[in-house]
Design a protein around this motif. Structure first.
Motif, PDB file in Angstrom:
ATOM      1  N   THR A   1       0.861  -1.244   0.027  1.00  8.27           N
ATOM      2  CA  THR A   1       0.097  -0.031  -0.059  1.00  8.27           C
ATOM      3  C   THR A   1       0.902   1.425   0.033  1.00  8.27           C
ATOM      4  O   THR A   1       2.080   1.080   0.395  1.00  8.27           O
TER       5      THR A   1
ATOM      6  N   VAL B   1      -1.550   7.710   2.469  1.00  7.88           N
ATOM      7  CA  VAL B   1      -1.627   9.111   2.171  1.00  7.88           C
ATOM      8  C   VAL B   1      -0.904   9.591   3.157  1.00  7.88           C
ATOM      9  O   VAL B   1      -1.292   9.559   4.320  1.00  7.88           O
TER      10      VAL B   1
ATOM     11  N   LEU C   1     -13.151   8.189  -5.260  1.00  5.52           N
ATOM     12  CA  LEU C   1     -11.695   8.141  -4.162  1.00  5.52           C
ATOM     13  C   LEU C   1     -12.084   6.492  -3.537  1.00  5.52           C
ATOM     14  O   LEU C   1     -10.795   6.357  -3.294  1.00  5.52           O
TER      15      LEU C   1
ATOM     16  N   TRP D   1      -8.847   4.111  -3.802  1.00  4.95           N
ATOM     17  CA  TRP D   1      -8.309   3.677  -2.356  1.00  4.95           C
ATOM     18  C   TRP D   1      -8.229   2.078  -2.563  1.00  4.95           C
ATOM     19  O   TRP D   1      -7.247   1.566  -1.829  1.00  4.95           O
TER      20      TRP D   1
ATOM     21  N   GLY E   1      -4.749   1.954  -0.917  1.00  2.00           N
ATOM     22  CA  GLY E   1      -4.448   3.131   0.061  1.00  2.00           C
ATOM     23  C   GLY E   1      -4.256   4.330  -0.683  1.00  2.00           C
ATOM     24  O   GLY E   1      -3.589   5.175   0.236  1.00  2.00           O
ATOM     25  N   LYS E   2      -4.398   4.580  -1.784  1.00  2.00           N
ATOM     26  CA  LYS E   2      -4.285   5.758  -2.747  1.00  2.00           C
ATOM     27  C   LYS E   2      -5.545   6.778  -2.452  1.00  2.00           C
ATOM     28  O   LYS E   2      -6.504   6.345  -2.582  1.00  2.00           O
ATOM     29  N   ILE E   3      -5.101   8.003  -2.071  1.00  2.00           N
ATOM     30  CA  ILE E   3      -6.310   9.144  -1.942  1.00  2.00           C
ATOM     31  C   ILE E   3      -5.717  10.022  -3.111  1.00  2.00           C
ATOM     32  O   ILE E   3      -4.975  10.903  -3.361  1.00  2.00           O
TER      33      ILE E   3
ATOM     34  N   ILE F   1     -15.091   3.307   4.169  1.00  2.92           N
ATOM     35  CA  ILE F   1     -13.662   2.511   4.523  1.00  2.92           C
ATOM     36  C   ILE F   1     -14.208   1.977   5.972  1.00  2.92           C
ATOM     37  O   ILE F   1     -13.656   0.724   5.871  1.00  2.92           O
TER      38      ILE F   1
ATOM     39  N   CYS G   1      -7.228   0.677   7.099  1.00  2.00           N
ATOM     40  CA  CYS G   1      -8.657   1.578   7.053  1.00  2.00           C
ATOM     41  C   CYS G   1      -8.565   2.489   8.224  1.00  2.00           C
ATOM     42  O   CYS G   1      -8.893   3.633   8.112  1.00  2.00           O
TER      43      CYS G   1
ATOM     44  N   THR H   1      -6.054   5.309   7.510  1.00  3.92           N
ATOM     45  CA  THR H   1      -6.403   6.242   6.274  1.00  3.92           C
ATOM     46  C   THR H   1      -7.483   6.993   7.140  1.00  3.92           C
ATOM     47  O   THR H   1      -7.321   8.381   6.560  1.00  3.92           O
TER      48      THR H   1
END
Length: 547
Positions: free
Chosen positions: A35, A38, A410, A414, A435-437, A463, A482, A485
């Protein structure tokens, strides 16, 4: 011991059942999760930059609004000084001062109407950095701050002055004071709504106030009763024209509803003057009975004769006013049709975005990608052309669709990153979030900061639901991701400073999501401390658990 073994077997069987019925289709060991978390500082910096830009533009608009209000008050005070002064040399100086103040007032309002920085032009200039790169302002671009109310007050003042100066004249929306004075300008100083609210409805209320003031001097002012009668007729004519409009629930509708009270007040003043026996500045003598008789017999005939004379003198002015109002009604009816079409079409786009989120929870990545694409096409091809034609429709339903799209986009990125299924080799990997925002600039639709932050807050709810699904199969690493984030998003928004009003109500649910995920992680730790260890792996439908 036997009872303990039986309980352990039941827990294992229940866990195996939950693993088989979970929405995800493939589980992997936590060691293979790769991951990119962010960084809440990077997210905060971008949000702060965007919000500061919006705040600067909004504050400039509010500062200009105060200037407009101050200029209006100065002119009104100068006008009061002229009206209360005696006809001498000093009055000439006051009139000269009033003319200078009105000239400055007209100039300030015209500059404000032609200044691009006073408008929210995101529809026609979505990539603008806010440095007034716009060379032309759309005729329907919404104003920033509360400048629209000052424009309405300006129309109200001008219409009252024109009425008093011309004796019962109604100011046209195309009057020189409302014209931009530039051939290259794309809009007048006033919008249709500002003209109706100020030059029509506002005029009615001011006439009722002035009529009471004039009626107070009916004994010494021979024109007082006639002024009240003319004001009553004017308000009645305006109200009759406004009755033709199909008003919807809006501030203008509420202002319209108050117009009938202005008419009622004028009629009450006329009735009270007739009872008091005031006619043309002379009190009818002879006691109460004679007063009633003289007013009923003589004054009524004179009033009817004056009305007939007025009707013979002013039909052209009244007809011109009716024609102008009819044109405004036609334009407003057309914009109402655009609004209805926008609301109906927005449901399709919002439904696609919502269904995309449901599909992501089911693990159906291909369907989610298709639904997000449908929502984007709906915005670009169906909704955006309507908003471009009438930018005042930028909020409401259109804004809700964009916020829902931001939430879905988003959540999709994610879970799967920018490439979606391509990054995961065509396999749905809801259990292995990327895990990308996405940052604000990575959303390829003309969104506002409010819509992005709103979608970001709602993302934490999705999430949280994902964390519950992963907690049922004891995937502790995914639950940790989770939690991390959600914490970073919560911290980034809190550190952004002053938030828009509609975002503040989402902060409590966001914090509740963080608390609930923390509780899930705590319960998993209790299971491990109790000696029940589960491996979050599943190959072709098999789930292994160890006691």
């Amino acid at each position: 011991m036997r009872n303990l073994a039986v309980c352990t077997s039941l827990v294992t069987a229940a866990t195996r059942s939950l693993a088989l019925t979970t929405p995800t289709t493939r589980l992997v060991s936590s060691s293979s999760v790769s991951t990119k978390m962010v960084d809440f500082r990077e997210l905060t910096n971008q949000l702060v930059a965007k919000m500061k830009l919006e705040d600067d533009l909004r504050n400039k608009a509010y500062d200009r609004s105060w200037e407009l209000n101050e200029a209006l008050i100065r002119v009104e005070m100068a006008h009061e000084d002229v009206m209360s002064s005696s006809p001498d040399k000093k009055q000439g100086e006051l009139i000269s001062f009033l003319e200078k103040e009105e000239e400055s007032l007209d100039k300030l309002f015209r500059e404000t109407a032609l200044s691009p920085g006073m408008y929210n032009n995101i529809v026609h200039n979505p990539s603008s950095s806010g440095n007034d790169e716009i060379t032309a302002v759309h005729a329907r671009a919404p104003r920033r701050g509360n400048i629209d109310s000052k424009m309405e007050n300006y129309a109200r003042y001008k219409s009252v002055r024109y009425y008093l100066a011309t004796e019962n004249g109604l100011l046209s929306p195309n009057a020189p004071c409302f014209s931009s004075g530039s051939s290259s300008a794309t809009r007048n100083i006033l919008t249709d709504e500002e003209y109706i609210g100020g030059a029509c409805i506002g005029l009615c209320h001011d006439l009722s106030k002035i009529a009471i003031s004039r009626a107070s001097n009916a004994m010494s002012d021979p024109t007082a009763v006639q002024f009240v009668q003319n004001a009553r007729d004017t308000v009645s004519n305006i109200l009759q024209e406004l009755l033709e409009f199909d008003w919807r629930n809006s501030p203008l509708r509420r202002k319209y509803d108050s117009t009938k009270y202005a008419l009622k007040q004028l009629e009450t003043v006329l009735y009270e003057l007739s009872v008091a026996g005031a006619l043309g500045g002379q009190e009818v003598g002879g006691g109460p009975k004679n007063k009633r008789i003289k007013v009923d017999e003589n004054s009524q005939g004179m009033v009817e004769e004056e009305k007939c004379n007025d009707l013979e003198m002013e039909p052209s002015a009244l007809d011109a006013f009716k024609q102008e109002i009819a044109k405004i009604k036609e334009r407003m009816d057309y914009r109402d049709k655009l609004r209805e079409n926008l609301i109906k079409t927005s449901r399709d786009g919002q439904k696609s975005a919502k269904n995309a989120i449901f599909a992501l929870h089911r693990g159906n990545t291909k369907s989610a990608a298709k639904l997000l694409e449908d929502c984007e096409n709906c915005v670009r091809n169906d909704l955006f052309p309507i908003v471009q034609e009438d930018p005042t429709l930028r909020g409401g339903s259109f804004s809700n669709v964009l916020e829902e799209y931001v939430e879905g986009k988003l959540f999709y990125c994610w879970l799967h990153g920018d490439g979606g299924e391509e990054e995961s080799g065509g396999v749905s990997n809801n259990n292995k979030p990327a895990g990308k925002i996405l940052m604000f600039d990575e959303i390829h639709l003309p969104i506002t900061v409010d819509e992005y932050i709103g979608g970001l807050c709602d993302l934490t709810g999705e999430i949280g639901r994902f964390a519950v699904a992963r907690g049922t199969v004891r995937d502790k690493e995914s639950v940790k991701l989770c939690l991390e984030t959600s914490k970073n998003i919560c911290m980034a928004i809190k550190m952004a400073g002053k938030l828009p009003g509609n975002i503040n109500k989402k902060m409590n649910p966001l914090q509740n999501t963080v608390d609930k995920i923390t509780r899930i992680l705590y319960e998993q730790s209790l299971m491990e401390m109790a000696g029940r260890k589960f491996i979050s792996s599943m190959e072709e439908g098999e789930f292994d658990a160890e006691d």
